[in-house]
Design a protein around this motif. Sequence first.
Motif, PDB file in Angstrom:
ATOM      1  N   MET A  17      47.154  36.344  16.948  1.00  0.00           N
ATOM      2  CA  MET A  17      48.573  36.659  16.755  1.00  0.00           C
ATOM      3  C   MET A  17      48.954  37.781  17.712  1.00  0.00           C
ATOM      4  N   LYS A  18      49.910  37.508  18.587  1.00  0.00           N
ATOM      5  CA  LYS A  18      50.346  38.483  19.587  1.00  0.00           C
ATOM      6  C   LYS A  18      51.859  38.598  19.517  1.00  0.00           C
ATOM      7  N   GLY A  19      52.312  39.537  18.657  1.00  0.00           N
ATOM      8  CA  GLY A  19      53.746  39.691  18.483  1.00  0.00           C
ATOM      9  C   GLY A  19      54.357  38.438  17.880  1.00  0.00           C
ATOM     10  N   PHE A  20      55.337  37.867  18.541  1.00  0.00           N
ATOM     11  CA  PHE A  20      56.031  36.674  18.052  1.00  0.00           C
ATOM     12  C   PHE A  20      55.130  35.448  18.069  1.00  0.00           C
ATOM     13  N   ASP A  21      54.162  35.428  18.963  1.00  0.00           N
ATOM     14  CA  ASP A  21      53.402  34.204  19.241  1.00  0.00           C
ATOM     15  C   ASP A  21      52.076  34.168  18.498  1.00  0.00           C
ATOM     16  N   ILE A  22      51.644  32.939  18.206  1.00  0.00           N
ATOM     17  CA  ILE A  22      50.368  32.708  17.528  1.00  0.00           C
ATOM     18  C   ILE A  22      49.720  31.475  18.132  1.00  0.00           C
ATOM     19  N   PHE A  23      48.407  31.545  18.322  1.00  0.00           N
ATOM     20  CA  PHE A  23      47.691  30.369  18.827  1.00  0.00           C
ATOM     21  C   PHE A  23      46.255  30.405  18.315  1.00  0.00           C
ATOM     22  N   ASN A  24      45.616  29.254  18.313  1.00  0.00           N
ATOM     23  CA  ASN A  24      44.246  29.092  17.833  1.00  0.00           C
ATOM     24  C   ASN A  24      43.300  28.835  18.989  1.00  0.00           C
ATOM     25  N   VAL A  25      42.090  29.351  18.872  1.00  0.00           N
ATOM     26  CA  VAL A  25      41.044  29.070  19.857  1.00  0.00           C
ATOM     27  C   VAL A  25      39.751  28.740  19.107  1.00  0.00           C
ATOM     28  N   CYS A  26      38.910  27.962  19.719  1.00  0.00           N
ATOM     29  CA  CYS A  26      37.628  27.579  19.126  1.00  0.00           C
ATOM     30  C   CYS A  26      36.515  27.792  20.133  1.00  0.00           C
ATOM     31  N   ARG A  27      35.317  28.053  19.609  1.00  0.00           N
ATOM     32  CA  ARG A  27      34.151  28.115  20.472  1.00  0.00           C
ATOM     33  C   ARG A  27      32.921  27.712  19.665  1.00  0.00           C
ATOM     34  N   HIS A  28      31.946  27.159  20.350  1.00  0.00           N
ATOM     35  CA  HIS A  28      30.702  26.735  19.715  1.00  0.00           C
ATOM     36  C   HIS A  28      29.578  27.646  20.191  1.00  0.00           C
ATOM     37  N   GLU A  29      28.719  28.078  19.257  1.00  0.00           N
ATOM     38  CA  GLU A  29      27.629  28.979  19.602  1.00  0.00           C
ATOM     39  C   GLU A  29      26.324  28.459  19.015  1.00  0.00           C
ATOM     40  N   GLU A  30      25.300  28.430  19.834  1.00  0.00           N
ATOM     41  CA  GLU A  30      23.973  28.085  19.331  1.00  0.00           C
ATOM     42  C   GLU A  30      22.891  28.878  20.057  1.00  0.00           C
ATOM     43  N   HIS A  31      23.273  30.083  20.542  1.00  0.00           N
ATOM     44  CA  HIS A  31      22.324  30.870  21.315  1.00  0.00           C
ATOM     45  C   HIS A  31      21.134  31.325  20.475  1.00  0.00           C
ATOM     46  N   CYS A  32      21.335  31.519  19.151  1.00  0.00           N
ATOM     47  CA  CYS A  32      20.205  31.941  18.309  1.00  0.00           C
ATOM     48  C   CYS A  32      19.182  30.828  18.184  1.00  0.00           C
ATOM     49  N   GLY A  33      19.667  29.592  18.043  1.00  0.00           N
ATOM     50  CA  GLY A  33      18.744  28.462  18.002  1.00  0.00           C
ATOM     51  C   GLY A  33      18.011  28.285  19.302  1.00  0.00           C
ATOM     52  N   ASP A  34      18.724  28.406  20.413  1.00  0.00           N
ATOM     53  CA  ASP A  34      18.078  28.309  21.723  1.00  0.00           C
ATOM     54  C   ASP A  34      17.041  29.416  21.893  1.00  0.00           C
ATOM     55  N   MET A  35      17.377  30.627  21.381  1.00  0.00           N
ATOM     56  CA  MET A  35      16.464  31.764  21.511  1.00  0.00           C
ATOM     57  C   MET A  35      15.170  31.509  20.742  1.00  0.00           C
ATOM     58  N   LEU A  36      15.283  31.076  19.474  1.00  0.00           N
ATOM     59  CA  LEU A  36      14.079  30.826  18.690  1.00  0.00           C
ATOM     60  C   LEU A  36      13.288  29.659  19.267  1.00  0.00           C
ATOM     61  N   ALA A  37      13.981  28.633  19.722  1.00  0.00           N
ATOM     62  CA  ALA A  37      13.288  27.509  20.344  1.00  0.00           C
ATOM     63  C   ALA A  37      12.506  27.974  21.571  1.00  0.00           C
ATOM     64  N   ASP A  38      13.107  28.844  22.382  1.00  0.00           N
ATOM     65  CA  ASP A  38      12.419  29.349  23.573  1.00  0.00           C
ATOM     66  C   ASP A  38      11.209  30.192  23.194  1.00  0.00           C
ATOM     67  N   VAL A  39      11.351  31.030  22.143  1.00  0.00           N
ATOM     68  CA  VAL A  39      10.223  31.836  21.665  1.00  0.00           C
ATOM     69  C   VAL A  39       9.056  30.941  21.284  1.00  0.00           C
ATOM     70  N   LEU A  40       9.328  29.885  20.552  1.00  0.00           N
ATOM     71  CA  LEU A  40       8.257  28.991  20.100  1.00  0.00           C
ATOM     72  C   LEU A  40       7.674  28.183  21.254  1.00  0.00           C
ATOM     73  N   ARG A  41       8.495  27.839  22.213  1.00  0.00           N
ATOM     74  CA  ARG A  41       7.954  27.147  23.403  1.00  0.00           C
ATOM     75  C   ARG A  41       6.982  28.053  24.144  1.00  0.00           C
ATOM     76  N   ARG A  42       7.302  29.341  24.227  1.00  0.00           N
ATOM     77  CA  ARG A  42       6.402  30.283  24.899  1.00  0.00           C
ATOM     78  C   ARG A  42       5.125  30.518  24.101  1.00  0.00           C
ATOM     79  N   GLU A  43       5.166  30.163  22.799  1.00  0.00           N
ATOM     80  CA  GLU A  43       3.956  30.219  21.976  1.00  0.00           C
ATOM     81  C   GLU A  43       3.147  28.920  22.054  1.00  0.00           C
TER      82      GLU A  43
END
Length: 248
Positions: A17-43
């Motif tokens: 919300m920016k003064g008179f105007d309002i808009f929606n945004v979306c984002r997808h995150e899976e960096h924690c899964g990638d991080m744990l997967a990488d840790v286990l691959r290194r194991e």
Amino acid sequence: MNVLLVGESWTVHETHMKGFDIFNVCRHEEHCGDMLADVLRREGFDIDFIPSHEAQAGFPGTVGKLNEYDAVILSDIGSNTLLLSPDTFYRGQRSPNKLQALADYAEQGGGVAMIGGYLSFAGIDNKARYAMTPLAKALPVEILNYDDRVECPEGIVPRVTDASHPIFRGIGKDWPFFLGYNKIKVKDGAKELAVIGEDTFIAVMEYGKGRTLAFASDCAPHWGPKEFMDWESYRPLFGNMVRWLCGK
């Protein structure tokens, strides 16, 4: 050793919300899964990672398909995602009970772990609700049937109670703090390896021919802070847990 890691992703829908105007945004995150997967691959593990938004359709529905893996790890993914396939929820058709298949897989020799989080065990507002699923009997802990979060913004340090267990081989004695955990209690017949406050932190169990493990806190923020992720024993700890699950 082949391991399936499931969960550890989310989609954020924000309203700006920016003064008179309002808009929606979306984002997808899976960096924690990638991080744990990488840790286990290194194991030394071969890791297949199914993020939460793909698990509703993509999680294996039979013991035969699960047998392609030596171990399965659920991390911060609620039971509804695994129980309500698109065929069942959207089209009113019968489909396999994937959590029954996962329990049967463990009983027949597979390894199954649950890592804590807002959608693990009971979870926030009991939305994870694993106590009411077939998987509950296979896990080494009793799961509450209501919101099980214990928030510790001041930090809380777990304490190892069975340092002789192979999961702690090569693991430092000075554990970092956590910022919360799921309140779970070791079952009769299971082994409690570490506690946090007055509750179970790590528990393991021989289940039929297989093995199961519960880790009460998160593998990443917010409950698992940067101090935990930067801990020199972070990688070997998760490696040891998965090796134990695989019977190695």
